[in-house]
Write a protein that holds these residues in place. Structure first.
Motif, PDB file in Angstrom:
ATOM      1  N   ALA A 286       0.819  -1.212   0.000  1.00  0.00           N
ATOM      2  CA  ALA A 286       0.000   0.000   0.000  1.00  0.00           C
ATOM      3  C   ALA A 286       0.851   1.259   0.000  1.00  0.00           C
ATOM      4  O   ALA A 286       0.449   2.281  -0.550  1.00  0.00           O
ATOM      5  CB  ALA A 286      -0.924   0.004   1.211  1.00  0.00           C
ATOM      6  N   ALA A 287       2.024   1.215   0.604  1.00  0.00           N
ATOM      7  CA  ALA A 287       2.860   2.413   0.689  1.00  0.00           C
ATOM      8  C   ALA A 287       3.503   2.694  -0.657  1.00  0.00           C
ATOM      9  O   ALA A 287       4.073   1.793  -1.268  1.00  0.00           O
ATOM     10  CB  ALA A 287       3.936   2.212   1.750  1.00  0.00           C
ATOM     11  N   PRO A 288       3.430   3.930  -1.157  1.00  0.00           N
ATOM     12  CA  PRO A 288       3.992   4.252  -2.470  1.00  0.00           C
ATOM     13  C   PRO A 288       5.498   4.416  -2.411  1.00  0.00           C
ATOM     14  O   PRO A 288       6.035   5.515  -2.424  1.00  0.00           O
ATOM     15  CB  PRO A 288       3.303   5.576  -2.820  1.00  0.00           C
ATOM     16  N   ARG A 289       6.217   3.292  -2.355  1.00  0.00           N
ATOM     17  CA  ARG A 289       7.662   3.339  -2.259  1.00  0.00           C
ATOM     18  C   ARG A 289       8.277   2.490  -3.357  1.00  0.00           C
ATOM     19  O   ARG A 289       7.906   1.345  -3.560  1.00  0.00           O
ATOM     20  CB  ARG A 289       8.143   2.773  -0.909  1.00  0.00           C
ATOM     21  N   GLY A 290       9.228   3.073  -4.065  1.00  0.00           N
ATOM     22  CA  GLY A 290      10.109   2.300  -4.915  1.00  0.00           C
ATOM     23  C   GLY A 290       9.448   1.565  -6.047  1.00  0.00           C
ATOM     24  O   GLY A 290       9.900   0.488  -6.409  1.00  0.00           O
ATOM     25  N   GLY A 291       8.385   2.087  -6.613  1.00  0.00           N
ATOM     26  CA  GLY A 291       7.791   1.415  -7.750  1.00  0.00           C
ATOM     27  C   GLY A 291       6.459   2.016  -8.126  1.00  0.00           C
ATOM     28  O   GLY A 291       6.009   2.997  -7.556  1.00  0.00           O
ATOM     29  N   VAL A 292       5.838   1.386  -9.116  1.00  0.00           N
ATOM     30  CA  VAL A 292       4.558   1.862  -9.632  1.00  0.00           C
ATOM     31  C   VAL A 292       3.413   0.958  -9.194  1.00  0.00           C
ATOM     32  O   VAL A 292       2.344   1.423  -8.805  1.00  0.00           O
ATOM     33  CB  VAL A 292       4.605   1.946 -11.176  1.00  0.00           C
ATOM     34  N   MET A 293       3.624  -0.349  -9.243  1.00  0.00           N
ATOM     35  CA  MET A 293       2.568  -1.324  -8.983  1.00  0.00           C
ATOM     36  C   MET A 293       2.040  -1.215  -7.552  1.00  0.00           C
ATOM     37  O   MET A 293       2.832  -1.149  -6.617  1.00  0.00           O
ATOM     38  CB  MET A 293       3.159  -2.719  -9.222  1.00  0.00           C
TER      39      MET A 293
ATOM     40  N   GLY B  56       3.183  -0.902 -14.719  1.00  0.00           N
ATOM     41  CA  GLY B  56       4.049  -1.010 -13.559  1.00  0.00           C
ATOM     42  C   GLY B  56       4.279  -2.444 -13.138  1.00  0.00           C
ATOM     43  O   GLY B  56       5.384  -2.818 -12.750  1.00  0.00           O
ATOM     44  N   CYS B  57       3.235  -3.269 -13.238  1.00  0.00           N
ATOM     45  CA  CYS B  57       3.369  -4.658 -12.804  1.00  0.00           C
ATOM     46  C   CYS B  57       4.372  -5.427 -13.656  1.00  0.00           C
ATOM     47  O   CYS B  57       5.050  -6.328 -13.162  1.00  0.00           O
ATOM     48  CB  CYS B  57       2.012  -5.361 -12.809  1.00  0.00           C
ATOM     49  N   SER B  58       4.482  -5.076 -14.944  1.00  0.00           N
ATOM     50  CA  SER B  58       5.392  -5.812 -15.818  1.00  0.00           C
ATOM     51  C   SER B  58       6.839  -5.682 -15.360  1.00  0.00           C
ATOM     52  O   SER B  58       7.667  -6.548 -15.658  1.00  0.00           O
ATOM     53  CB  SER B  58       5.254  -5.334 -17.260  1.00  0.00           C
TER      54      SER B  58
ATOM     55  N   ASP C 186       7.586  -4.284 -11.854  1.00  0.00           N
ATOM     56  CA  ASP C 186       7.674  -4.374 -10.400  1.00  0.00           C
ATOM     57  C   ASP C 186       7.285  -5.741  -9.865  1.00  0.00           C
ATOM     58  O   ASP C 186       7.740  -6.140  -8.791  1.00  0.00           O
ATOM     59  CB  ASP C 186       6.781  -3.309  -9.750  1.00  0.00           C
ATOM     60  N   CYS C 187       6.412  -6.443 -10.563  1.00  0.00           N
ATOM     61  CA  CYS C 187       6.080  -7.810 -10.138  1.00  0.00           C
ATOM     62  C   CYS C 187       7.297  -8.694 -10.365  1.00  0.00           C
ATOM     63  O   CYS C 187       7.819  -8.745 -11.488  1.00  0.00           O
ATOM     64  CB  CYS C 187       4.894  -8.337 -10.944  1.00  0.00           C
ATOM     65  N   PRO C 188       7.784  -9.381  -9.342  1.00  0.00           N
ATOM     66  CA  PRO C 188       8.983 -10.210  -9.529  1.00  0.00           C
ATOM     67  C   PRO C 188       8.788 -11.347 -10.514  1.00  0.00           C
ATOM     68  O   PRO C 188       9.764 -11.948 -10.968  1.00  0.00           O
ATOM     69  CB  PRO C 188       9.279 -10.736  -8.116  1.00  0.00           C
ATOM     70  N   VAL C 189       7.543 -11.630 -10.891  1.00  0.00           N
ATOM     71  CA  VAL C 189       7.269 -12.696 -11.853  1.00  0.00           C
ATOM     72  C   VAL C 189       6.912 -12.126 -13.229  1.00  0.00           C
ATOM     73  O   VAL C 189       6.693 -12.858 -14.171  1.00  0.00           O
ATOM     74  CB  VAL C 189       6.122 -13.595 -11.349  1.00  0.00           C
ATOM     75  N   GLY C 190       6.839 -10.796 -13.337  1.00  0.00           N
ATOM     76  CA  GLY C 190       6.581 -10.180 -14.626  1.00  0.00           C
ATOM     77  C   GLY C 190       5.156 -10.299 -15.116  1.00  0.00           C
ATOM     78  O   GLY C 190       4.904 -10.332 -16.323  1.00  0.00           O
ATOM     79  N   VAL C 191       4.190 -10.360 -14.199  1.00  0.00           N
ATOM     80  CA  VAL C 191       2.787 -10.344 -14.611  1.00  0.00           C
ATOM     81  C   VAL C 191       2.507  -8.999 -15.285  1.00  0.00           C
ATOM     82  O   VAL C 191       2.842  -7.951 -14.747  1.00  0.00           O
ATOM     83  CB  VAL C 191       1.861 -10.545 -13.393  1.00  0.00           C
ATOM     84  N   ASP C 192       1.894  -9.025 -16.474  1.00  0.00           N
ATOM     85  CA  ASP C 192       1.672  -7.816 -17.263  1.00  0.00           C
ATOM     86  C   ASP C 192       0.175  -7.640 -17.499  1.00  0.00           C
ATOM     87  O   ASP C 192      -0.355  -7.968 -18.561  1.00  0.00           O
ATOM     88  CB  ASP C 192       2.419  -7.930 -18.589  1.00  0.00           C
TER      89      ASP C 192
ATOM     90  N   ALA D  18       8.781   1.056 -16.559  1.00  0.00           N
ATOM     91  CA  ALA D  18       8.624  -0.356 -16.896  1.00  0.00           C
ATOM     92  C   ALA D  18       9.569  -0.819 -17.990  1.00  0.00           C
ATOM     93  O   ALA D  18       9.916  -2.002 -18.042  1.00  0.00           O
ATOM     94  CB  ALA D  18       7.181  -0.625 -17.327  1.00  0.00           C
ATOM     95  N   THR D  19       9.984   0.095 -18.874  1.00  0.00           N
ATOM     96  CA  THR D  19      10.745  -0.350 -20.046  1.00  0.00           C
ATOM     97  C   THR D  19      12.211   0.047 -20.042  1.00  0.00           C
ATOM     98  O   THR D  19      13.064  -0.752 -20.434  1.00  0.00           O
ATOM     99  CB  THR D  19      10.101   0.176 -21.341  1.00  0.00           C
ATOM    100  N   SER D  20      12.530   1.268 -19.624  1.00  0.00           N
ATOM    101  CA  SER D  20      13.926   1.703 -19.726  1.00  0.00           C
ATOM    102  C   SER D  20      14.496   2.257 -18.438  1.00  0.00           C
ATOM    103  O   SER D  20      15.712   2.338 -18.277  1.00  0.00           O
ATOM    104  CB  SER D  20      14.062   2.764 -20.829  1.00  0.00           C
ATOM    105  N   GLY D  21      13.633   2.680 -17.527  1.00  0.00           N
ATOM    106  CA  GLY D  21      14.120   3.229 -16.277  1.00  0.00           C
ATOM    107  C   GLY D  21      14.605   4.653 -16.424  1.00  0.00           C
ATOM    108  O   GLY D  21      14.527   5.269 -17.492  1.00  0.00           O
ATOM    109  N   PHE D  22      15.135   5.197 -15.343  1.00  0.00           N
ATOM    110  CA  PHE D  22      15.503   6.613 -15.281  1.00  0.00           C
ATOM    111  C   PHE D  22      17.011   6.829 -15.185  1.00  0.00           C
ATOM    112  O   PHE D  22      17.482   7.935 -14.987  1.00  0.00           O
ATOM    113  CB  PHE D  22      14.808   7.263 -14.067  1.00  0.00           C
ATOM    114  N   THR D  23      17.789   5.773 -15.364  1.00  0.00           N
ATOM    115  CA  THR D  23      19.233   5.878 -15.146  1.00  0.00           C
ATOM    116  C   THR D  23      19.878   6.887 -16.079  1.00  0.00           C
ATOM    117  O   THR D  23      20.688   7.727 -15.652  1.00  0.00           O
ATOM    118  CB  THR D  23      19.893   4.507 -15.330  1.00  0.00           C
TER     119      THR D  23
END
Length: 970
Positions: free
Chosen positions: A566-573, A624-626, A628-634, A864-869
């Protein structure tokens, strides 16, 4: 007329639901969609409940028990459903405490205690305790979503139990209610207190008398067979009934998996963590070598000692995580050893540990940011392990065994041999310091032979762990996965004690039957069955990662529940779940309903299912799930696929026509933008919005007086073009609404030495048609786009996108839509963000120096695709003091936030992190937001405007910065 089993089940579900609703039991659901969502946990098992209850108050729990007892219906208590053993699913009534019954009732920092309701999430308790410099000692990797009630049910441990103990050691008192409705407050009891309770009589007195008698008559068995080492979690914890343990009934209930009583509240112990920590990463040739090192290492004062195998990390594909992994010592396995103490002593402790480790490489980490990045890899293990490096599915079942630490090396050697003998594979990780290993194995449940191998292997693994003096479960409980095997670990006398213990508490067997005693078979109720044929569902997207099987794609969700953070930390999902806190709006809940749709039993209408449509309604398609989900659920892709079939040959929602066709409608509006703007801002605006399915609360964005393409084709190129051509992707959003963004992109590219080209004609990535599930049209558009860009991409000319959602579509969606199209794959490889081109492909170019502070919102599709690096590197090179928001979606998400019925969720999602951060930013802070949706949400919900990265750079360039302006500020 005959009644089928499914019809009878529906009738039973309706009757139970009605009785619960009339019995004042809280929020009650018995519809097919809700029952589908709760059909599984994180285990191999699937059981369809009759109804789901969300109690809000204490009386709702008591009333639910009363109704179920009267109907003879069993109850399964559930926290967040992250159990890997099957004890959080049941065929009766599932009572979910996590949504409402989740309050912190009291916190006493002086006594270092807290009293909580069972549905409170561990991180919420930790946040409250941290304000007083305290924490709850047990911390499983699911800490961001697991509940205290679930932790008590399984006796959860986590990474730091080596220092602070299991949940059992941190529970002081429980208030519980039995299936028969007796409420008891449990804790330590002196002999005098036991005598007083027995003398008082009543149901409480009778229960305590029976339990005390059970303990007194079996002291030898309790002392010699139970509690032999810390991670002996299997069975009931009857050792806590011993007089030397003060007949602690609260701790005896910990680990009972909801089979004895229902928790109403818990009082727990809090601990003070050390003032400083250091993480020592130790590298080894393999996991067995790491296990052999454990006995020497545990002699040191450790907070944690976790193991990780490279075969687990090889599964990671996300760029940021991959880069973190690549910095680890170049070995095949690692131990993460955490030390705590005073800051000035950590270096010495770390060096002493390394000297004793016998490792092949090491790193001492004192930077908290890097330490968190490394711990995150370990925490994602439960999800990562669900796929082998080759991509095949891997499952729990033997996920949690533990042996005394001195036996770990021997056990792991023989366990590895056992895997090889059965031609099975699994990545090992876990709590090496306490001898507890997690492993998911590539069992094949789709055939009778594979299921038979599963049973044989699990049985032999149980015999192996028993031979090493270990426990079938080291923290996740027995559940349906291992209860049947307890006689291999305990003799008949102890098994009989477990049965009597259960009988005293729950003589009606109404609480979670089939767990621990009178067990269900370990190969029954499997989620995947060779005897259940999925519906034949043809798809548009190829789903290659799941062998083209939509059912397999949806069962990619194994239930670890990271989407329920529930806490909006470190991701989108998952943005909408964070707003509603409802399982149906989580990535997992949606995947569950989709999977049940493929099975055709509970959700019976296939692609036409209203239950699936409703479950997907609040999905923002943020992707975001694609990532942030460790299994890549999209779910975004699943939603597009479903909507395509669901509305095929049918009238669609109005928003699918107004916003799904926005690129085409924008071309028409571009012929008379002032008239269109006048109409959408006039008294006719409410009617126009209503006709278009647009939320009444939303302002319709204004069309630019002149499109970017019109401007570009009339201009004279600038710069020397020495680096050659680059194609600027002209997205519909910026072209028609904010052309200054594209103009700024041209200025920056020309300054960097490129000769800017744009695609011939008016091209589109098809994103709006994809998100609304109009895949036939999207494919035609994708074909036209790839043909138009083929000459450039074949020539190696890069394609730069400024709108992240369109860039992501070119990179990921088009190659999937046009499966096998070499030009589509070439376009995906050629597509870059502006920052990626400038940082990685433009050697020698120096960006302008900009003395500014900025706040960056990473678009969810870019996340989800390229990140912010690359963006961070570019901003750093310019001297910008940039802060990146460590979370989430803006909430607008293309068409979602404009659609009628979504406005409140859209705004609430933005209020999770983005909008408050923008309002709190200093007036001179530049708010960077590359996404058109992000800038629109910022402009409509704050008094600030968003700036594109290209605009920020262009303003600092000679001759250009005066020409570009921010339309939101104008």
């Amino acid at each position: 007329m005959t009644t089928t089993a499914q019809d009878q089940e529906r009738l039973d579900a309706a009757a139970v639901t009605d009785a619960l609703a009339q019995g004042d039991c809280g929020e009650v659901h018995g519809d097919a969609g809700r029952r589908a969502q709760y059909s599984a946990d994180a285990s191999n098992y699937r059981r369809i409940p009759l109804a789901v209850v969300f109690p809000r108050e204490r009386r709702h729990v008591l009333n639910t028990l009363d109704v179920c007892r009267r109907l003879g219906v069993p109850i399964t208590s559930r926290g967040t459903g992250t159990s890997t053993s099957g004890q959080a699913v049941g065929s009766g009534v599932v009572m979910d405490f996590s949504r409402y019954f989740n309050r912190l009732l009291a916190l006493d920092p002086d006594a270092r205690t807290a009293t909580v309701q069972p549905g409170i999430v561990l991180d919420d308790l930790q946040k409250a305790a941290a304000a007083h410099g305290l924490l709850f000692g047990a911390d499983p990797s699911t800490h961001s979503r697991c509940t205290l009630g679930g932790m008590i049910g399984n006796n959860a441990c986590g990474s730091h139990s080596i220092a602070w103990g299991r949940t059992a050691e941190n529970v002081l008192e429980l208030e519980v209610v039995t299936y028969r409705g007796t409420v008891l407050r449990l804790g330590e009891m002196t002999q005098a207190e036991i005598g007083e309770a027995v003398a008082a009589g009543g149901e409480r007195g009778e229960l305590i008398a029976a339990l005390h008698q059970l303990a007194e008559r079996n002291l030898a068995a309790l002392r010699t067979e139970l509690g032999r080492f810390p991670r002996q979690v299997s069975g009931y914890a009857l050792e806590h009934l011993l007089p030397e343990r003060r007949f602690n009934l609260a701790r005896a209930l910990v680990g009972s998996e909801g089979t004895l009583a229902v928790i109403l509240s818990a009082t727990v112990r809090l601990v003070a963590p050390p003032s400083a920590r250091a993480l020592v990463v130790l590298g080894y040739p393999d996991a067995i070598a790491a296990a052999d090192a454990v006995p020497a290492l545990v002699k040191h004062p450790l907070l944690a000692l976790e193991g990780l195998d490279r075969s687990l990390t090889d599964i990671v594909t996300r760029p940021e995580t991959r880069r973190t992994i690549d910095t680890l010592p170049r070995t095949q396995a690692w131990l993460f050893a955490e030390l705590g103490g005073q800051e000035d002593e950590l270096s010495r402790l770390a060096e002493e540990l390394v000297a004793a480790a016998g490792c092949a490489g090491h790193e001492i980490v004192t930077d908290p940011v890097r330490a968190r990045q490394l711990w995150r890899i370990r925490e994602d293990g439960a999800g990562l392990a669900t796929r082998t490096p080759e991509g095949s599915e891997a499952w729990p079942g033997w996920e949690d065994a533990a042996v005394p630490p001195e036996q770990l090396g021997s056990y792991l050697r023989q366990f590895t041999e056992l895997l090889a003998r059965h031609r099975l594979h699994g990545a090992v990780y876990g709590h090496f310091g306490e001898g507890c290993l997690h492993v998911r194995v590539d069992f094949d449940f789709t055939t009778d032979h594979g299921t038979a191998v599963f049973r044989t292997f699990i049985t032999e693994a149980a015999e192996l762990v028993a031979a090493h003096g270990g426990s079938l479960s080291g923290e996740h409980g027995d559940g349906q996965a291992r209860s049947e095997l307890l006689p291999l670990m305990y003799g008949p006398e102890v098994i009989a004690l477990f049965e009597r213990f259960k009988g005293i508490w729950d003589p009606d067997n109404g609480l979670n039957p089939g767990m621990i005693v009178d067990p269900l078979p370990l190969d029954g109720n499997l989620r995947i069955s060779a005897h259940r044929t999925p519906l034949p569902l043809a798809t548009v997207f190829p789903f290659h990662a799941d062998d083209g099987d939509f059912a397999k794609a949806t069962r990619r969700c194994v239930g670890v529940g990271k989407c329920r953070t529930a806490a909006p930390r470190g991701g989108v999902m998952c943005p909408s779940y964070r707003v509603t806190l409802d399982e149906k709006d989580s990535t997992r809940g949606r995947a569950r309903v989709l999977y049940e749709m493929t099975q055709g039993e509970v959700v019976t209408d296939g692609w036409r299912s209203a239950e699936v449509r409703d479950a997907l309604d609040l999905c923002l398609s943020c992707k975001g799930c694609s990532a942030d989900c460790p299994v890549g659920v999209d779910v975004a892709t699943y939603k597009s696929e479903f909507l395509h079939h669901h509305y095929k040959g049918r009238l669609r929602p109005a928003s699918h026509y107004s916003m799904g066709w926005l690129p085409l409608l924008s071309r028409l509006a571009a012929r008379m933008p002032r008239l269109v703007n006048a109409l959408t801002a006039s008294r006719l605006a409410p009617a126009i919005k209503r006709l278009g399915g647009i939320a009444a609360e939303r302002d319709v964005p204004r069309f630019a007086d002149r499109t970017f393409l019109t401007w570009f084709r009339a201009r004279t190129p600038e710069g020397d073009g020495r680096r050659g051509p680059v194609v600027l992707w002209v997205d519909s959003f910026n072209n028609h609404f904010t052309p200054d963004v594209l103009k700024a992109g041209v200025a920056v590219l020309e300054h960097a030495g490129y000769r800017v080209q744009v695609p011939d004609g008016t091209q589109c990535c098809g994103l709006t048609w994809i998100t609304t599930g109009q895949l036939g049209i999207a494919r035609r558009i994708a074909h036209r786009t790839t043909r138009a860009l083929a000459p450039a991409t074949r020539a190696g000319i890069p394609v730069v996108g400024l709108e992240p959602s369109c860039t992501a579509a070119l990179r990921s969606d088009l190659p999937e839509l046009l499966d096998g199209d070499t030009d589509a794959r070439g376009l995906a490889r050629s597509t870059l963000t502006l920052a990626e081109l400038l940082v990685h492909r433009t050697p020698g170019w120096r960006p302008p120096r900009i003395d500014a502070r900025s706040l960056s919102q990473t678009h969810c599709h870019q996340h989800a695709t390229s990140g912010f690096t690359a963006d961070s590197a570019l901003l750093a090179a310019m001297g910008v003091d940039n802060s990146v928001l460590d979370s989430g979606c803006c909430g607008l998400a293309g068409n979602f936030g404009f659609e009628r019925g979504h406005y409140d969720v859209s705004v609430a999602a933005g209020e999770q992190a983005l909008l408050p951060a923008v309002r709190a930013a200093a007036p001179d802070t530049v708010v960077l937001a590359d996404g058109f949706s992000c800038r629109t949400q910022i402009a409509q919900r704050t008094d600030r405007g968003g700036t594109h990265l290209a605009e920020l750079i262009a303003r600092a360039l000679p001759r250009i910065h005066q020409q570009t302006r921010n339309p939101h500020r104008d």
